[in-house]
Design a protein around this motif. Structure first.
Motif, PDB file in Angstrom:
ATOM      1  N   SER A 117      46.870   8.827  46.575  1.00 36.20           N
ATOM      2  CA  SER A 117      45.977   9.980  46.736  1.00 36.20           C
ATOM      3  C   SER A 117      45.473   9.985  48.165  1.00 36.20           C
ATOM      4  O   SER A 117      45.652   9.005  48.902  1.00 36.20           O
ATOM      5  N   CYS A 118      44.821  11.057  48.582  1.00 38.61           N
ATOM      6  CA  CYS A 118      44.234  11.062  49.921  1.00 38.61           C
ATOM      7  C   CYS A 118      43.006  10.166  49.950  1.00 38.61           C
ATOM      8  O   CYS A 118      42.681   9.581  50.977  1.00 38.61           O
ATOM      9  N   MET A 119      42.330  10.065  48.827  1.00 44.26           N
ATOM     10  CA  MET A 119      41.223   9.102  48.716  1.00 44.26           C
ATOM     11  C   MET A 119      41.732   7.699  49.075  1.00 44.26           C
ATOM     12  O   MET A 119      41.076   6.964  49.817  1.00 44.26           O
ATOM     13  N   HIS A 143      34.251  13.933  54.617  1.00 39.29           N
ATOM     14  CA  HIS A 143      34.415  13.769  53.174  1.00 39.29           C
ATOM     15  C   HIS A 143      34.046  12.350  52.708  1.00 39.29           C
ATOM     16  O   HIS A 143      34.221  11.370  53.447  1.00 39.29           O
ATOM     17  N   ASP A 215      41.347  14.616  58.715  1.00 38.06           N
ATOM     18  CA  ASP A 215      41.680  14.777  57.294  1.00 38.06           C
ATOM     19  C   ASP A 215      41.822  16.268  57.039  1.00 38.06           C
ATOM     20  O   ASP A 215      40.845  17.009  57.075  1.00 38.06           O
ATOM     21  N   HIS A 218      41.846  20.253  53.127  1.00 31.74           N
ATOM     22  CA  HIS A 218      41.541  21.653  52.806  1.00 31.74           C
ATOM     23  C   HIS A 218      42.190  22.615  53.793  1.00 31.74           C
ATOM     24  O   HIS A 218      41.669  23.711  54.026  1.00 31.74           O
ATOM     25  N   THR A 246      46.189  15.712  51.417  1.00 33.92           N
ATOM     26  CA  THR A 246      46.431  15.527  49.985  1.00 33.92           C
ATOM     27  C   THR A 246      47.533  16.452  49.493  1.00 33.92           C
ATOM     28  O   THR A 246      47.726  17.549  50.032  1.00 33.92           O
ATOM     29  N   LYS A 249      45.895  19.633  46.518  1.00 41.88           N
ATOM     30  CA  LYS A 249      45.228  20.935  46.696  1.00 41.88           C
ATOM     31  C   LYS A 249      46.289  22.024  46.888  1.00 41.88           C
ATOM     32  O   LYS A 249      47.004  22.336  45.947  1.00 41.88           O
TER      33      LYS A 249
END
Ligand code: PLP
Length: 415
Positions: A117-119, A143, A215, A218, A246, A249
């Motif tokens: 994940s991007c997390m 974020h 990042d 979005h 990510t 999205k």
């Protein structure tokens, strides 16, 4: 259960406190694929309701696109369901490498490494490339996953005021003694829908010998003329040292993230990033879908162009109708209501009108800045947006906040 009632009480009391503070999160259950129209049950036990979705990150409308779904089916058939291994043992397939190459080309970088994940990408990247000799200088609104990733890294932490280039410059001057300076920002900020000034950030980074981290979760897929992201919008493609983003999205919306950028930094992540080394990567079925998504976004700008038109219509309609929005150009359009309760009442009334959108208030956004965040999608057709706009203006009229100034709204409802 092993633990006694006294311990249980600690948690029950804390949960009660969250409820009393009015910040208890309740999930609405969707009984349909993610799309511009969905069937929702809320509150629990009530009837299913068919609503227009104005709050998904499904910017390109690819979450349930038939070509993506078919590609995922095919991937499942030819590469199976699971990997049962991390990448460096026996968890890398040809389709993972294919997806990394496609992301590298799309983002205009040198190399890319996938993360679950991007997390996880943000959780692993800082520790993998920076040491106690270095400094991370982050925008104050980055974020939560970046904040956590920075916590795991031994480099010194500093911040600059949101998008304040003068302040960033001061911090870069202050840290000239460090081995590496890394400027850290979101490309598109998710709560306000504003874009980082990447052109100015790159200029400062070059002047003060720093690295730039963005990042673009979005933004990837739809910001910039061909949807490559905030760096394309700001004319600095090829100048961002690290991009994380990510796949959850705009790029299909399933799951997965990546670090993309300078080849040696990506290699450092492959050798050292803990979420990469110690957690399974993206499942083959999702990789196959994401490969199709990348084919779609590189072959045509049709979807991001439609999204741009939808965004223009929506921003213009709300403003002319008399609601206050955060100015900008992204498909994240916050409708400002300032008061927390008003944001909740407004969202409930919208739901009754068949429009699904969520009210945000402190601590998700600053005090006095409660809002309903709307998000546009290429899956919205004009009839969706016209209906949604009608509902927003109807509810706005009910609360008598149309064509009012911010101060007038605050005088009526408080902030
Ligand atoms: C959504 C988001 C993430 C998390 O992405 P996942 O792939 O769902 O973990 C990280 N950073 C930013 C800026 C985001 O908006």
């Amino acid at each position: 259960m092993a633990y006694p009632d006294e311990i249980r009480k600690i948690y029950k009391d804390e949960l009660e406190g969250i409820r009393e503070a009015g910040i208890f999160k309740v999930e609405r259950i969707i009984h349909a694929p993610q799309d511009s129209e969905i069937d929702v049950v809320f509150p629990a036990g009530s009837d299913q309701k068919h609503v227009i979705n104005m709050c998904a990150n499904n910017y390109l409308g690819l979450s349930s696109h038939p070509d993506v779904v078919n590609a995922a089916h095919a991937g499942l058939d030819v590469r199976g369901y699971g990997m049962s291994s991390v990448r460096f043992i026996c968890g890398t397939q040809d389709i993972h490498k294919e997806l990394e190459d496609k992301l590298t080309k799309f983002l205009g970088t040198e190399d890319t490494i996938l993360f679950p994940s991007c997390m996880d990408a943000n959780g692993g990247v800082f520790e993998a490339v920076l040491t106690e000799e270095d400094v991370m200088i982050a925008d104050r609104l980055v974020h939560a996953s970046i904040v956590d990733g920075m916590r795991l890294c031994k480099a010194m932490t500093d911040t600059y005021k949101h998008s304040d280039m003068k302040h960033l410059e001061k911090k870069l001057q202050l840290h000239q003694d460090k081995r590496v300076r890394m400027v850290i920002t979101d490309g598109s900020f998710s709560m306000d829908g504003d874009l980082a000034k990447l052109d100015e950030i790159v200029e400062l980074a070059e002047k003060y010998n720093a690295m730039v981290f963005v990042d673009d979760s979005h933004a990837s897929g739809f910001i910039g003329k061909t949807g490559r992201g905030t760096h394309e919008h700001c004319n600095v493609v090829g100048k961002i040292d690290i991009i994380t983003t990510t796949l959850g999205k705009a790029l299909g919306g399933a799951s997965g993230g990546c670090v993309s950028g300078r080849a040696e930094l990506v290699e450092m992540c492959r050798q050292k990033a803990r979420p990469y080394l110690f957690s399974n990567t993206i499942a083959p079925v999702v990789v196959a879908g994401a490969n199709k998504v990348l084919d779609i976004v590189t072959s045509t700008t049709e979807r991001r162009d439609k999204l741009e038109k939808n965004t223009e219509f929506w921003r213009k309609g709300l403003t002319e109708g008399g609601l206050i929005i955060k100015e900008g150009e992204t498909p994240i359009v916050p409708v400002m209501l300032f008061n927390a309760k008003l944001s909740q009442d407004f969202a409930r009334d919208l739901y009754d009108e068949g429009i699904y959108a969520i009210g945000f208030f402190f601590p998700v956004v600053p005090k006095g800045q409660a809002r309903i965040r709307t998000q546009l999608s290429a899956a919205h057709d004009m009839h969706h947006l016209e209906k949604a706009l009608g509902a927003f203006l109807k509810v706005g009229k009910k609360y008598d906040i149309l064509h009012k100034t911010k101060q007038e709204v605050i005088d009526m409802y408080g902030s």
